[in-house]
Design a protein around this motif. Structure first.
Motif, mmCIF file in Angstrom:
data_model
loop_
_atom_site.group_PDB
_atom_site.id
_atom_site.type_symbol
_atom_site.label_atom_id
_atom_site.label_comp_id
_atom_site.label_asym_id
_atom_site.label_seq_id
_atom_site.Cartn_x
_atom_site.Cartn_y
_atom_site.Cartn_z
ATOM 1 N N ALA A 131 11.384 6.241 1.717
ATOM 2 C CA ALA A 131 10.834 6.800 0.472
ATOM 3 C C ALA A 131 11.953 7.267 -0.447
ATOM 4 C CB ALA A 131 9.886 7.958 0.803
ATOM 5 N N GLU A 132 12.952 7.931 0.113
ATOM 6 C CA GLU A 132 14.088 8.390 -0.695
ATOM 7 C C GLU A 132 14.865 7.215 -1.266
ATOM 8 O OE1 GLU A 132 16.324 10.897 1.878
ATOM 9 O OE2 GLU A 132 14.773 12.451 2.006
ATOM 10 N N ALA A 133 15.034 6.169 -0.465
ATOM 11 C CA ALA A 133 15.811 5.011 -0.912
ATOM 12 C C ALA A 133 15.093 4.234 -2.019
ATOM 13 C CB ALA A 133 16.101 4.087 0.269
ATOM 14 N N THR A 134 13.769 4.175 -1.939
ATOM 15 C CA THR A 134 13.011 3.388 -2.904
ATOM 16 C C THR A 134 12.517 4.205 -4.098
ATOM 17 O OG1 THR A 134 10.955 3.806 -1.674
ATOM 18 C CG2 THR A 134 12.193 1.799 -1.126
ATOM 19 N N GLY A 135 12.528 5.538 -3.954
ATOM 20 C CA GLY A 135 11.967 6.371 -5.001
ATOM 21 C C GLY A 135 10.463 6.290 -5.073
ATOM 22 N N ARG A 136 9.836 5.904 -3.970
ATOM 23 C CA ARG A 136 8.385 5.745 -3.938
ATOM 24 C C ARG A 136 7.755 6.784 -3.010
ATOM 25 N NH1 ARG A 136 6.580 0.373 -1.893
ATOM 26 N NH2 ARG A 136 4.616 0.973 -2.913
ATOM 27 N N ASP A 137 6.483 7.011 -3.187
ATOM 28 C CA ASP A 137 5.715 7.913 -2.330
ATOM 29 C C ASP A 137 5.212 7.107 -1.135
ATOM 30 O OD1 ASP A 137 4.225 9.937 -1.198
ATOM 31 O OD2 ASP A 137 2.541 9.704 -2.581
ATOM 32 N N LEU A 138 6.055 6.966 -0.114
ATOM 33 C CA LEU A 138 5.693 6.218 1.085
ATOM 34 C C LEU A 138 5.242 7.198 2.163
ATOM 35 C CD1 LEU A 138 8.694 3.712 1.170
ATOM 36 C CD2 LEU A 138 6.490 3.484 -0.017
ATOM 37 N N THR B 291 0.804 -1.225 0.000
ATOM 38 C CA THR B 291 0.000 0.000 0.000
ATOM 39 C C THR B 291 0.833 1.270 0.000
ATOM 40 O OG1 THR B 291 -0.136 0.215 2.429
ATOM 41 C CG2 THR B 291 -1.751 -1.231 1.344
ATOM 42 N N GLY B 292 2.111 1.178 0.353
ATOM 43 C CA GLY B 292 2.939 2.370 0.462
ATOM 44 C C GLY B 292 2.650 3.197 1.696
ATOM 45 N N VAL B 293 1.871 2.628 2.633
ATOM 46 C CA VAL B 293 1.458 3.372 3.819
ATOM 47 C C VAL B 293 1.659 2.514 5.064
ATOM 48 C CG1 VAL B 293 -0.444 4.560 4.991
ATOM 49 C CG2 VAL B 293 -0.273 4.635 2.494
#
Length: 294
Positions: free
Chosen positions: A197-204, A141-143
């Motif tokens: 989030a920075e490490a994965t490049g995702r909007d976590l 879910t990214g959350v």
């Protein structure tokens, strides 16, 4: 002489083995299932279970030092500490490190009362715990939905714990010491999510639950997240399943000076500063990617 690593396939144990091999040490690994251990060829792998002293004599003979975990495979404190100490002394062991669990069992006092040179390692929070705590929700879910997003801790890289153990086991000057081990910075849960989030490049994102929302959403056993603290609570005698969420809320919502105090023990013992959470996040970014992207 050979150094024994118990919990050899665990979070810290694998790193400790590599640190010791890098130093040129002979290493023996104790594991319940040698066939699936997947350890380096230079390591002598022996089967045994710390909860069953009858399986340990082959592993404990002819070693000079041992790294001991103080809990069994179910994370319960060991109840056969005196038997383990007797076997260590019988095998000629001089020095041990102890990596503690949630509460003291029988091994710690038995070691303290013995002639063994002991060093107790007490990390506050393993960075590796976030692989199980947050891995699944962030992948899917990214959350992360939890209470108290501003709670603070100084998490430590599992390899830094192992580096301290390797130094203590191979150098003098650490007998009868208890080391409080932390990473280099105090972070909130929100800050750690930002690093991931920075490490994965995702909007976590971290989505904060109120205590009442937490009680409502996690009230049923099957609805609770897979948090390491929940597993630790099972080690507390007399804790009922219905109490687990309340204990969690009290623990993470109550300021804890010991649990948020930085120490420089990693650098003093190993000669180098501990790794940051950002470094750990970069190393493990693939664990927090969606399954189809991993």
């Amino acid at each position: 002489m050979t150094i024994l690593v118990t919990g050899a396939t665990g979070t810290v144990g694998r790193h400790l083995i590599y640190h010791l091999l890098h130093q040129g040490q002979k290493v023996r690994a104790l594991t319940r299932n040698p066939a699936t251990a997947s350890l380096p060829e230079d390591v002598e792998v022996i089967g045994g279970d710390l909860t069953d002293a009858g399986t340990l004599r082959p592993a404990f003979g002819g070693i000079s030092a041992a790294h001991l975990i103080t809990f069994g495979g179910d994370y319960q404190p060991l109840g056969n500490g005196q038997q383990i100490v007797d076997l260590l002394r019988e095998g000629g062991v001089r020095k041990v490190t102890l990596l503690g669990g949630w509460q003291e069992g029988s091994l710690e006092p038995a070691v303290r009362a013995s002639p063994l040179e002991w060093t107790y390692l007490n990390p506050v929070q393993f960075m590796a715990n976030f692989l199980t705590d947050w891995g699944e929700p962030l992948r899917t879910t990214g959350v992360v939905r939890e209470p108290y997003g501003d709670r603070k801790s100084p998490p430590i890289h599992e390899s830094d714990i192992a580096a301290v153990a390797a130094t203590v086991l191979t150098q003098d000057g650490h007998a009868d010491q208890a080391y409080h081990l932390t990473g280099p910075e105090v972070l909130t849960a929100r800050q750690m999510i930002r690093h991931l989030a920075e490490a994965t490049g995702r909007d976590l994102r971290f989505e904060e639950l109120t205590p009442d929302q937490t009680r409502q959403e996690w009230g049923a056993l099957g609805k609770r997240p897979n948090l390491s603290l929940f597993r630790a609570f099972t080690q507390i005698p007399g804790v009922r399943d219905a109490d687990v969420v309340e204990i969690f809320l009290q623990m993470v919502g109550t300021p804890n000076k010991y649990g948020t105090t930085l120490t420089d023990n990693v650098e003093k013992i190993t000669g180098r500063p501990p790794r940051t959470f950002a470094q750990w996040a970069a190393e493990h970014a693939h664990h927090f990617q969606p399954q189809d992207a991993a």
